[in-house]
Design a protein around this motif. Structure first.
Motif, PDB file in Angstrom:
ATOM      1  N   PHE A   1      39.389  34.950  38.434  1.00  0.00           N
ATOM      2  CA  PHE A   1      39.433  36.307  39.019  1.00  0.00           C
ATOM      3  C   PHE A   1      40.770  36.921  39.595  1.00  0.00           C
ATOM      4  O   PHE A   1      41.101  37.989  39.646  1.00  0.00           O
ATOM      5  CB  PHE A   1      38.576  36.189  40.066  1.00  0.00           C
ATOM      6  N   PHE A   2      41.399  35.780  40.312  1.00  0.00           N
ATOM      7  CA  PHE A   2      42.795  36.023  40.828  1.00  0.00           C
ATOM      8  C   PHE A   2      43.849  36.447  39.972  1.00  0.00           C
ATOM      9  O   PHE A   2      44.567  37.323  39.940  1.00  0.00           O
ATOM     10  CB  PHE A   2      43.261  34.764  41.528  1.00  0.00           C
ATOM     11  N   ASP A   3      43.693  35.632  38.576  1.00  0.00           N
ATOM     12  CA  ASP A   3      44.893  36.005  37.498  1.00  0.00           C
ATOM     13  C   ASP A   3      44.401  37.206  36.881  1.00  0.00           C
ATOM     14  O   ASP A   3      45.366  38.164  36.495  1.00  0.00           O
ATOM     15  CB  ASP A   3      44.847  34.834  36.590  1.00  0.00           C
TER      16      ASP A   3
ATOM     17  N   ASP B   1      45.903  44.149  39.673  1.00  0.00           N
ATOM     18  CA  ASP B   1      45.852  45.220  40.867  1.00  0.00           C
ATOM     19  C   ASP B   1      47.147  45.101  41.675  1.00  0.00           C
ATOM     20  O   ASP B   1      47.199  46.264  42.104  1.00  0.00           O
ATOM     21  CB  ASP B   1      44.464  44.750  41.423  1.00  0.00           C
ATOM     22  N   VAL B   2      47.304  44.002  42.309  1.00  0.00           N
ATOM     23  CA  VAL B   2      48.471  43.970  43.202  1.00  0.00           C
ATOM     24  C   VAL B   2      49.871  44.610  42.626  1.00  0.00           C
ATOM     25  O   VAL B   2      50.473  45.211  43.279  1.00  0.00           O
ATOM     26  CB  VAL B   2      48.679  42.481  43.752  1.00  0.00           C
TER      27      VAL B   2
ATOM     28  N   LEU C   1      45.071  53.117  43.217  1.00  0.00           N
ATOM     29  CA  LEU C   1      45.360  51.865  42.848  1.00  0.00           C
ATOM     30  C   LEU C   1      45.650  50.924  44.093  1.00  0.00           C
ATOM     31  O   LEU C   1      45.206  49.750  44.065  1.00  0.00           O
ATOM     32  CB  LEU C   1      47.086  51.735  42.042  1.00  0.00           C
ATOM     33  N   VAL C   2      45.873  51.447  45.199  1.00  0.00           N
ATOM     34  CA  VAL C   2      45.967  50.580  46.464  1.00  0.00           C
ATOM     35  C   VAL C   2      44.685  50.467  46.980  1.00  0.00           C
ATOM     36  O   VAL C   2      44.276  49.329  47.178  1.00  0.00           O
ATOM     37  CB  VAL C   2      46.809  51.618  47.784  1.00  0.00           C
TER      38      VAL C   2
ATOM     39  N   ALA D   1      43.317  47.327  44.705  1.00  0.00           N
ATOM     40  CA  ALA D   1      43.980  46.175  45.196  1.00  0.00           C
ATOM     41  C   ALA D   1      43.060  45.695  46.455  1.00  0.00           C
ATOM     42  O   ALA D   1      42.997  44.351  46.707  1.00  0.00           O
ATOM     43  CB  ALA D   1      45.152  46.268  45.283  1.00  0.00           C
ATOM     44  N   LEU D   2      42.914  46.655  47.373  1.00  0.00           N
ATOM     45  CA  LEU D   2      42.281  46.101  48.704  1.00  0.00           C
ATOM     46  C   LEU D   2      40.858  45.539  48.233  1.00  0.00           C
ATOM     47  O   LEU D   2      40.429  44.364  48.882  1.00  0.00           O
ATOM     48  CB  LEU D   2      42.057  47.102  49.803  1.00  0.00           C
ATOM     49  N   ILE D   3      40.097  46.172  47.666  1.00  0.00           N
ATOM     50  CA  ILE D   3      38.638  45.889  47.164  1.00  0.00           C
ATOM     51  C   ILE D   3      38.701  44.366  46.459  1.00  0.00           C
ATOM     52  O   ILE D   3      37.984  43.653  46.716  1.00  0.00           O
ATOM     53  CB  ILE D   3      37.806  47.001  46.270  1.00  0.00           C
ATOM     54  N   SER D   4      39.650  44.275  45.249  1.00  0.00           N
ATOM     55  CA  SER D   4      39.682  43.068  44.712  1.00  0.00           C
ATOM     56  C   SER D   4      40.108  41.732  45.766  1.00  0.00           C
ATOM     57  O   SER D   4      39.539  40.893  45.775  1.00  0.00           O
ATOM     58  CB  SER D   4      40.451  43.266  43.503  1.00  0.00           C
ATOM     59  N   LEU D   5      41.038  42.273  46.457  1.00  0.00           N
ATOM     60  CA  LEU D   5      41.453  41.463  47.409  1.00  0.00           C
ATOM     61  C   LEU D   5      40.246  40.760  48.367  1.00  0.00           C
ATOM     62  O   LEU D   5      40.154  39.741  48.731  1.00  0.00           O
ATOM     63  CB  LEU D   5      42.774  41.592  48.228  1.00  0.00           C
TER      64      LEU D   5
END
Length: 152
Positions: free
Chosen positions: A12-14, A20-21, A33-34, A37-41
């Motif tokens: 998931f991270f990779d 996303d980041v 896009l921001v 990134a927040l949601i996936s983090l």
């Protein structure tokens, strides 16, 4: 055969978080896009927790353990709690469970008014740049995932 399966926290991270980041870093003015990134983090909490080799007798026991795990992680890295609040706002439109925040773009540095960046504006009118929050959370999760992989 499935391409790029997402089976572990590392996957998931990779597969999700790193792109996303990277997209948010390359386009800090792009609110979409921001927010992605927040949601996936924020979702890393669940992915990471589910890597633990523990079985829970009931759903309630699982959710209680997940909540306790998240609270301990928020104490270790306070920016994760802010990520949670922002992701919750983005996903649920001003929920009761998180402080109200509106998303948009602004020139945060008065010396360069043409440089726009994604921000969150709180109920009290203060604004906060989102990319530094994303990057701090990313650094935390990279360390956690790397340590998890080393344990195996």
């Amino acid at each position: 055969m499935m391409q790029s399966p997402v089976l572990t926290a590392r996957d998931f991270f990779d597969v999700v978080i790193v792109p996303d980041v990277e997209d948010a870093k390359a386009n800090p003015h792009n609110v979409r896009l921001v927010i992605h990134a927040l949601i996936s983090l924020h979702q890393m909490n669940d992915r990471y927790f589910n890597e633990q080799p523990v079985q829970y007798p009931t759903k309630r026991a699982y959710y209680d353990a997940l909540a306790a795990d998240c609270e301990a992680r928020y104490a270790a890295c306070s920016v994760l709690e802010r990520v949670r609040d922002l992701a919750t706002n983005a996903k649920h439109c001003a929920p009761v469970s998180a402080p109200q925040a509106d998303f948009g773009t602004s020139a945060m540095d008065a010396s360069s008014p043409l440089t726009l960046t994604a921000i969150a504006k709180s109920e009290d009118g203060t604004s906060q740049e989102l990319l530094p929050i994303i990057l701090e959370s990313f650094t935390f999760w990279k360390s956690e995932v790397d340590a998890l992989v080393e344990k195996k």
